[in-house]
Every structure is written in C-alpha cells, then in structure tokens.
Write an enzyme that holds these catalytic residues in place. Structure first.
Site, PDB file in Angstrom:
ATOM      1  N   LYS A   1      44.621  45.149  43.207  1.00 32.93           N
ATOM      2  CA  LYS A   1      45.037  44.092  42.288  1.00 32.93           C
ATOM      3  C   LYS A   1      44.679  44.519  40.868  1.00 32.93           C
ATOM      4  O   LYS A   1      43.515  44.614  40.521  1.00 32.93           O
ATOM      5  CB  LYS A   1      44.336  42.788  42.683  1.00 32.93           C
ATOM      6  CG  LYS A   1      44.465  41.647  41.708  1.00 32.93           C
ATOM      7  CD  LYS A   1      43.658  40.458  42.229  1.00 32.93           C
ATOM      8  CE  LYS A   1      43.450  39.410  41.170  1.00 32.93           C
ATOM      9  NZ  LYS A   1      42.645  38.278  41.698  1.00 32.93           N
TER      10      LYS A   1
ATOM     11  N   GLU B   1      48.333  32.790  48.853  1.00 36.49           N
ATOM     12  CA  GLU B   1      46.871  32.739  48.811  1.00 36.49           C
ATOM     13  C   GLU B   1      46.402  31.454  48.138  1.00 36.49           C
ATOM     14  O   GLU B   1      47.022  30.964  47.186  1.00 36.49           O
ATOM     15  CB  GLU B   1      46.275  33.944  48.087  1.00 36.49           C
ATOM     16  CG  GLU B   1      46.550  33.973  46.594  1.00 36.49           C
ATOM     17  CD  GLU B   1      45.628  34.909  45.833  1.00 36.49           C
ATOM     18  OE1 GLU B   1      44.544  34.450  45.414  1.00 36.49           O
ATOM     19  OE2 GLU B   1      46.000  36.065  45.628  1.00 36.49           O
TER      20      GLU B   1
END
Length: 204
Positions: free
Chosen positions: A128, A39
């Site tokens: 997350k 990412e």
C-alpha cells in the site's frame, strides 16, 4: 485469491466510519458496481460487526477485511470475525507475519523502499503506497525499477477518479479508495454513484 479479486476490479473500497447497520446496504451498492474487495478500518464504530455482516452477505463474491490494523491481536480479532484481508497504515513486521500465519492476505502501508522490501520479506501480498498524494506517480515509477517484477503497488490516500491515470501509467496494480468513495453516513445511492464514477474512469 487476492490477485484474482484485484484483477476483477483493481479498486478497494475503504469504508471508514461505517456503522454495522449500514454495512449490507452499502456493501450491496459496491458489489453491484463490480467491487471485489472491501475493507472496514478498525477505527470505525463496531468494525468487527460490520466485517462479520459483510462477510456473511458477500463473502462468496468479494474479499472482505479490515483496514488500520496495527497489532497482531487485532489480526486475530479480524480473523475471528471472518475477515480475510489485513490492510495496514504501516509496515510492522509482526503484524504482517501474524496475518500470514493466520492465513489472511496482507497489504501493509509503505513509504520507503526499505519498508517495502521488508514487508515483502515477511510475506506481504501487496504494498500500500501511503500516503499516495505525498509520494506521487514519480516515486512509484522509480520503485518499480528496483522491486521484484510483479510486485503489486496500491496507491492509497487522496485518490479520485481523475487522479488514477498517472498512477496507472506508472504501474499501479490498483487503488484504495477512501473519502472520495464513502463518507460516514452516506446513503447507498450516493456510494453507488461514486463507485460508478471510479469504475468508468478506470475503464474509460
């Protein structure tokens, strides 16, 4: 597909500060080390260009996406750049829904069970756990006793090779790796060495 990439190697490379001209060399170092998810946070220089370059070079071997995504408009921009994963620092339901409506995978940041359950209800693929260094393995263990079986928790924030074991014992499905893996300006060789250390600690 998100789970299959996570199963290949449950480590997500967070390349905050990456510049587009560095994207392919750094990405190559990570893919060679076995990384399957990368990412680029949107507060990096020209992040959409980096995502585009990574997707073109490694999209057939890795899941490429964006971090620090904070609005539905940003989701659309990431999708247009070829990104397939949206990672968030928070749990804004509008952003989660926008990601899922665009056909992207989404991992919102959560720090409470309320946020976590809401994120799952809106279609989140993983949660997350952020900031992991503040929440700790004990929180993860407690959450796993009440969240649906199979919920993927990904601790992010302050993760080091030495610090993964307690989270794995508590049931972490993987980790997001930031400055302990990559810092702005790092050479691909430096990233490769750190990536190898994380992989060794995970499999050790």
């Amino acid at each position: 597909m998100f789970r299959s990439h996570l199963e290949r190697l449950p480590l997500i490379a967070i390349l905050r500060g990456l510049r587009p001209e560095e994207a392919v060399p750094v990405g190559e170092a990570l893919v060679r080390a076995g990384f399957a998810i990368i990412e680029v946070p949107l507060n990096s220089p020209r992040p959409l260009e980096s995502i585009r370059r990574l997707q073109e070079a490694f999209g057939d071997r890795a899941l490429i996406g964006a971090g620090t995504v904070t609005s539905p408009a940003a989701v659309a921009e990431v999708a247009a750049a070829g990104g397939r994963l949206i990672v968030m620092p928070h749990s804004d339901p509008a952003v989660v829904r926008a990601a899922k409506q665009a056909g992207l995978f989404c991992a919102p940041g959560v720090a409470t069970p309320t946020e976590g359950f809401a994120a799952l209800a809106n279609g989140a693929d993983a949660l997350k756990l952020f900031p992991a260094e503040a929440l700790g393995p004990a929180v993860l263990k407690a959450w796993r006793s009440v969240f649906p079986t199979g919920t993927a928790f990904l601790p992010v924030g302050g993760i080091t090779p030495e610090g993964m074991a307690p989270f794995l014992e508590a049931g972490a499905a993987g980790f997001g790796l930031g400055s302990a893996l990559y810092r702005p300006g790092d050479a691909p060789e430096q990233v490769a060495a750190r990536a190898a250390a994380f992989v060794a600690a995970l499999r050790g």
